[in-house]
Design a protein around this motif. Structure first.
Motif, PDB file in Angstrom:
ATOM      1  N   PRO A  80       6.325  -9.761 -10.044  1.00 30.28           N
ATOM      2  CA  PRO A  80       5.409  -9.738  -8.905  1.00 30.28           C
ATOM      3  C   PRO A  80       4.642  -8.423  -8.861  1.00 30.28           C
ATOM      4  O   PRO A  80       5.001  -7.455  -9.510  1.00 30.28           O
ATOM      5  N   THR A  81       3.620  -8.411  -8.079  1.00 30.94           N
ATOM      6  CA  THR A  81       2.831  -7.200  -7.869  1.00 30.94           C
ATOM      7  C   THR A  81       3.306  -6.530  -6.587  1.00 30.94           C
ATOM      8  O   THR A  81       3.420  -7.185  -5.552  1.00 30.94           O
ATOM      9  N   PRO A  82       3.585  -5.213  -6.627  1.00 30.58           N
ATOM     10  CA  PRO A  82       4.029  -4.541  -5.399  1.00 30.58           C
ATOM     11  C   PRO A  82       2.859  -4.382  -4.444  1.00 30.58           C
ATOM     12  O   PRO A  82       1.694  -4.424  -4.852  1.00 30.58           O
ATOM     13  N   PRO A  83       3.158  -4.159  -3.162  1.00 24.21           N
ATOM     14  CA  PRO A  83       2.075  -3.836  -2.235  1.00 24.21           C
ATOM     15  C   PRO A  83       1.368  -2.566  -2.711  1.00 24.21           C
ATOM     16  O   PRO A  83       1.966  -1.722  -3.383  1.00 24.21           O
ATOM     17  N   ALA A  84       0.115  -2.418  -2.364  1.00 28.45           N
ATOM     18  CA  ALA A  84      -0.672  -1.257  -2.784  1.00 28.45           C
ATOM     19  C   ALA A  84      -0.105   0.031  -2.196  1.00 28.45           C
ATOM     20  O   ALA A  84       0.477   0.020  -1.101  1.00 28.45           O
ATOM     21  N   ASN A  85      -0.278   1.140  -2.920  1.00 28.42           N
ATOM     22  CA  ASN A  85       0.085   2.443  -2.387  1.00 28.42           C
ATOM     23  C   ASN A  85      -0.804   2.735  -1.189  1.00 28.42           C
ATOM     24  O   ASN A  85      -1.991   2.382  -1.198  1.00 28.42           O
ATOM     25  N   ILE A  86      -0.233   3.374  -0.162  1.00 28.53           N
ATOM     26  CA  ILE A  86      -1.010   3.649   1.050  1.00 28.53           C
ATOM     27  C   ILE A  86      -0.694   5.045   1.577  1.00 28.53           C
ATOM     28  O   ILE A  86       0.340   5.627   1.247  1.00 28.53           O
ATOM     29  N   THR A  87      -1.602   5.551   2.409  1.00 30.25           N
ATOM     30  CA  THR A  87      -1.393   6.792   3.152  1.00 30.25           C
ATOM     31  C   THR A  87      -1.598   6.468   4.618  1.00 30.25           C
ATOM     32  O   THR A  87      -2.584   5.825   4.986  1.00 30.25           O
ATOM     33  N   VAL A  88      -0.646   6.907   5.459  1.00 30.84           N
ATOM     34  CA  VAL A  88      -0.719   6.677   6.898  1.00 30.84           C
ATOM     35  C   VAL A  88      -0.614   8.019   7.618  1.00 30.84           C
ATOM     36  O   VAL A  88      -0.166   9.009   7.044  1.00 30.84           O
ATOM     37  N   CYS A 108       1.134   8.679  10.610  1.00 29.70           N
ATOM     38  CA  CYS A 108       2.436   8.994  11.194  1.00 29.70           C
ATOM     39  C   CYS A 108       3.431   7.886  10.857  1.00 29.70           C
ATOM     40  O   CYS A 108       3.050   6.793  10.441  1.00 29.70           O
ATOM     41  N   GLY A 109       4.706   8.199  11.023  1.00 29.16           N
ATOM     42  CA  GLY A 109       5.773   7.286  10.630  1.00 29.16           C
ATOM     43  C   GLY A 109       5.711   5.926  11.297  1.00 29.16           C
ATOM     44  O   GLY A 109       6.155   4.932  10.724  1.00 29.16           O
ATOM     45  N   ALA A 110       5.154   5.859  12.495  1.00 34.03           N
ATOM     46  CA  ALA A 110       5.062   4.579  13.201  1.00 34.03           C
ATOM     47  C   ALA A 110       4.151   3.593  12.467  1.00 34.03           C
ATOM     48  O   ALA A 110       4.219   2.389  12.712  1.00 34.03           O
ATOM     49  N   GLU A 111       3.310   4.085  11.557  1.00 32.74           N
ATOM     50  CA  GLU A 111       2.383   3.228  10.833  1.00 32.74           C
ATOM     51  C   GLU A 111       2.927   2.744   9.488  1.00 32.74           C
ATOM     52  O   GLU A 111       2.250   2.001   8.776  1.00 32.74           O
ATOM     53  N   VAL A 112       4.157   3.154   9.132  1.00 26.63           N
ATOM     54  CA  VAL A 112       4.753   2.701   7.867  1.00 26.63           C
ATOM     55  C   VAL A 112       5.017   1.198   7.985  1.00 26.63           C
ATOM     56  O   VAL A 112       5.630   0.744   8.950  1.00 26.63           O
ATOM     57  N   PRO A 113       4.537   0.409   7.017  1.00 26.44           N
ATOM     58  CA  PRO A 113       4.738  -1.042   7.112  1.00 26.44           C
ATOM     59  C   PRO A 113       6.216  -1.403   6.991  1.00 26.44           C
ATOM     60  O   PRO A 113       6.991  -0.681   6.355  1.00 26.44           O
ATOM     61  N   PRO A 114       6.609  -2.514   7.603  1.00 22.51           N
ATOM     62  CA  PRO A 114       8.015  -2.935   7.515  1.00 22.51           C
ATOM     63  C   PRO A 114       8.380  -3.332   6.085  1.00 22.51           C
ATOM     64  O   PRO A 114       7.521  -3.698   5.280  1.00 22.51           O
ATOM     65  N   MET A 115       9.661  -3.240   5.802  1.00 22.15           N
ATOM     66  CA  MET A 115      10.184  -3.634   4.489  1.00 22.15           C
ATOM     67  C   MET A 115      10.004  -5.144   4.317  1.00 22.15           C
ATOM     68  O   MET A 115      10.143  -5.899   5.282  1.00 22.15           O
ATOM     69  N   ILE A 116       9.697  -5.556   3.101  1.00 23.15           N
ATOM     70  CA  ILE A 116       9.583  -6.977   2.791  1.00 23.15           C
ATOM     71  C   ILE A 116      10.416  -7.287   1.554  1.00 23.15           C
ATOM     72  O   ILE A 116      10.769  -6.382   0.793  1.00 23.15           O
ATOM     73  N   SER A 117      10.733  -8.537   1.367  1.00 18.90           N
ATOM     74  CA  SER A 117      11.398  -8.992   0.148  1.00 18.90           C
ATOM     75  C   SER A 117      10.333  -9.532  -0.798  1.00 18.90           C
ATOM     76  O   SER A 117       9.330 -10.091  -0.355  1.00 18.90           O
ATOM     77  N   LEU A 118      10.558  -9.341  -2.098  1.00 17.82           N
ATOM     78  CA  LEU A 118       9.653  -9.875  -3.111  1.00 17.82           C
ATOM     79  C   LEU A 118      10.450 -10.774  -4.039  1.00 17.82           C
ATOM     80  O   LEU A 118      11.659 -10.603  -4.203  1.00 17.82           O
ATOM     81  N   THR A 119       9.774 -11.735  -4.664  1.00 19.35           N
ATOM     82  CA  THR A 119      10.431 -12.678  -5.569  1.00 19.35           C
ATOM     83  C   THR A 119       9.802 -12.585  -6.952  1.00 19.35           C
ATOM     84  O   THR A 119       8.584 -12.559  -7.095  1.00 19.35           O
TER      85      THR A 119
END
Length: 106
Positions: free
Chosen positions: A1-9, A11-22
């Motif tokens: 699978p392809t991972p989510p894109a690298n990002i810059t946020v 503050c910590g409240a903007e970190v996306p939630p963890m997801i499962s990949l297959t």
């Protein structure tokens, strides 16, 4: 699978939630993995880098990994309140006492 894109946020409240990949394995079929976060501190409490890694392993011990980098960088200055009005006094004893002001930070 392809991972989510690298990002810059900001503050910590903007970190996306963890997801499962297959992922797909020729012999084992679909393999689902939940990511694991590793955090490297930055130069202040709101500055750090999270490496989110998903590792897929089949029943024979073959594995592969993908990762996403999430950079948390606080670059937003506090929002300052309005300063008290300028005053002109006749004597030093008439100078108003010092007050505390509160700023808001994201």
């Amino acid at each position: 699978p392809t991972p989510p894109a690298n990002i810059t946020v900001s503050c910590g409240a903007e970190v996306p939630p963890m997801i499962s990949l297959t992922a797909s394995d020729t012999c084992a079929g679909q393999i689902t993995a939940t990511g694991v976060d590793t955090t490297a501190p930055g130069n202040c409490p709101n500055s750090y880098v999270i490496t989110r890694r998903w590792t897929f392993a089949d029943p024979c011990g073959n594995s592969s990994s993908i990762s996403q980098t999430i950079t948390v960088r606080d670059i937003t200055a506090p929002v300052v309140p309005q300063a008290p009005a300028n005053v002109t006094v006749s004597c030093s004893g008439d100078i108003p006492p010092m007050i505390s002001l509160t700023a808001n930070d994201a």
